[in-house]
Design an enzyme around this catalytic site. Structure first.
Site, PDB file in Angstrom:
ATOM      1  N   ASP A 181     -26.179 -10.186  25.303  1.00 31.76           N
ATOM      2  CA  ASP A 181     -25.721 -11.190  24.343  1.00 31.76           C
ATOM      3  C   ASP A 181     -24.221 -11.112  24.073  1.00 31.76           C
ATOM      4  O   ASP A 181     -23.560 -12.137  23.910  1.00 31.76           O
ATOM      5  CB  ASP A 181     -26.485 -11.029  23.029  1.00 31.76           C
ATOM      6  N   ARG A 211     -17.133 -10.794  -5.293  1.00 36.76           N
ATOM      7  CA  ARG A 211     -16.376  -9.563  -5.095  1.00 36.76           C
ATOM      8  C   ARG A 211     -17.306  -8.538  -4.473  1.00 36.76           C
ATOM      9  O   ARG A 211     -18.418  -8.310  -4.953  1.00 36.76           O
ATOM     10  CB  ARG A 211     -15.787  -9.024  -6.399  1.00 36.76           C
ATOM     11  N   GLY A 214     -28.481 -11.573  14.093  1.00 36.45           N
ATOM     12  CA  GLY A 214     -27.547 -10.476  14.304  1.00 36.45           C
ATOM     13  C   GLY A 214     -27.156  -9.786  13.011  1.00 36.45           C
ATOM     14  O   GLY A 214     -27.987  -9.274  12.258  1.00 36.45           O
ATOM     15  N   TYR A 215     -25.844  -9.745  12.765  1.00 37.84           N
ATOM     16  CA  TYR A 215     -25.285  -9.108  11.565  1.00 37.84           C
ATOM     17  C   TYR A 215     -25.961  -9.660  10.310  1.00 37.84           C
ATOM     18  O   TYR A 215     -26.295  -8.922   9.368  1.00 37.84           O
ATOM     19  CB  TYR A 215     -23.783  -9.372  11.556  1.00 37.84           C
ATOM     20  N   LYS A 235     -29.005 -10.797   9.854  1.00 35.20           N
ATOM     21  CA  LYS A 235     -30.351 -10.242   9.651  1.00 35.20           C
ATOM     22  C   LYS A 235     -30.287  -8.826   9.099  1.00 35.20           C
ATOM     23  O   LYS A 235     -31.127  -8.423   8.283  1.00 35.20           O
ATOM     24  CB  LYS A 235     -31.140 -10.263  10.959  1.00 35.20           C
ATOM     25  N   SER A 236     -29.272  -8.047   9.521  1.00 34.37           N
ATOM     26  CA  SER A 236     -29.147  -6.675   9.041  1.00 34.37           C
ATOM     27  C   SER A 236     -28.825  -6.613   7.558  1.00 34.37           C
ATOM     28  O   SER A 236     -29.004  -5.569   6.923  1.00 34.37           O
ATOM     29  CB  SER A 236     -28.080  -5.924   9.846  1.00 34.37           C
TER      30      SER A 236
END
Length: 267
Positions: free
Chosen positions: A51, A151, A165-166, A168-169
């Site tokens: 990917d 913030r 990707g990011y 989902k984490s």
């Protein structure tokens, strides 16, 4: 597929990989495909390497809409939500491209305008994060309405395909790529009497405009990541995000849907 027979391969030029690719090159030529050296001459662009390499191939070739993209993983154990083929079975790939029922899927792309000066396309995700051991403050506008003052460590804006990707984490939702939308997820937000955020991911229609205004409080040089690259822009004041009219067209095996690949990858 024979009306699309000019192939450009995007891969890392390592001796071991080239040795594995040479039989694929030979087989493709034997079956009427032409391998070109300039991606501008191709009507099919093939990335080799999973990917991450697929995202690079789309970016480095200019998010072309007049060609098809496809991805090839180099091993059976390599994940590939963008990749339908595997290099260990290259003969099956060539046969499928010539004889089997292939479909074209269309992946949404977001456009980010930085400081009202430069625009960038993104297939997977955009992230804005602090470069210091200090939180970053971002005023979040949806269309013309100030939605929240964030913030924390940063924000992620993901396309439907990038939602695995990011995004989902950080406990964001996995979104069907047939939905024209994009998702916003938080990184370690602070919620107090002074700062208040939604505290969860939210999904915006493709008709919406997201505007992220960076509050200039000394943390003025965040990292802005586009897919798997960091942009070399120092003083970022604003990022305006829309769903682009562009789509990336990829080759899809008939019996290999997005959700089947999500299942294989995560379940």
């Amino acid at each position: 597929m024979m009306n699309r027979n000019k192939l450009f391969f995007y891969y890392q030029h390592k001796d071991e990989l080239i040795e594995k690719l040479n039989p694929l090159f030979d087989l493709a030529k034997q079956n009427g495909f032409e391998i070109v050296q300039d991606h501008k001459d191709a009507n099919i662009i093939i990335s080799v390497g999973g990917d991450g390499m697929f995202l690079q191939s789309v970016r480095k070739t200019g998010f072309r809409e007049d060609c098809l993209y496809t991805g090839v993983t180099t091993s059976e154990n390599e994940s590939g939500l963008y990749c339908d083929f595997n290099l260990d079975h290259f003969d099956e790939m060539v046969h499928s491209m010539m004889h089997e029922a292939l479909e074209v899927r269309r992946f949404p792309v977001i456009e980010a305008n930085i400081n009202n000066e430069s625009s960038f396309y993104c297939l997977n995700e955009l992230s804005m994060r602090s470069t210091l051991i200090k939180t970053i403050q971002i005023d979040v506008f949806i269309d013309d309405i100030q939605f929240e003052s964030f913030r924390g460590d940063g924000l992620i804006v993901a396309t439907p395909t990038g939602s695995t990707g990011y995004n989902k984490s950080t406990k964001g939702a996995v979104v069907d790529p047939k939905l024209p939308c994009f998702q916003v997820s938080e990184l370690a937000s602070i919620n107090s009497n002074r700062y208040r955020t939604l505290g969860s991911s939210f999904i915006l229609s493709g008709d919406r405009t997201l505007n992220l205004q960076l509050v200039q409080d000394g943390n003025d040089y965040p990292i802005l990541g586009i897919d798997n690259e960091a942009l070399p822009i120092r003083n970022i004041r604003s990022v305006k995000i829309n769903l682009s009219d562009k789509v990336i067209k990829t080759i899809k095996l008939k019996d290999n849907s997005y959700w089947e690949r999500v299942k294989r990858t995560f379940l």
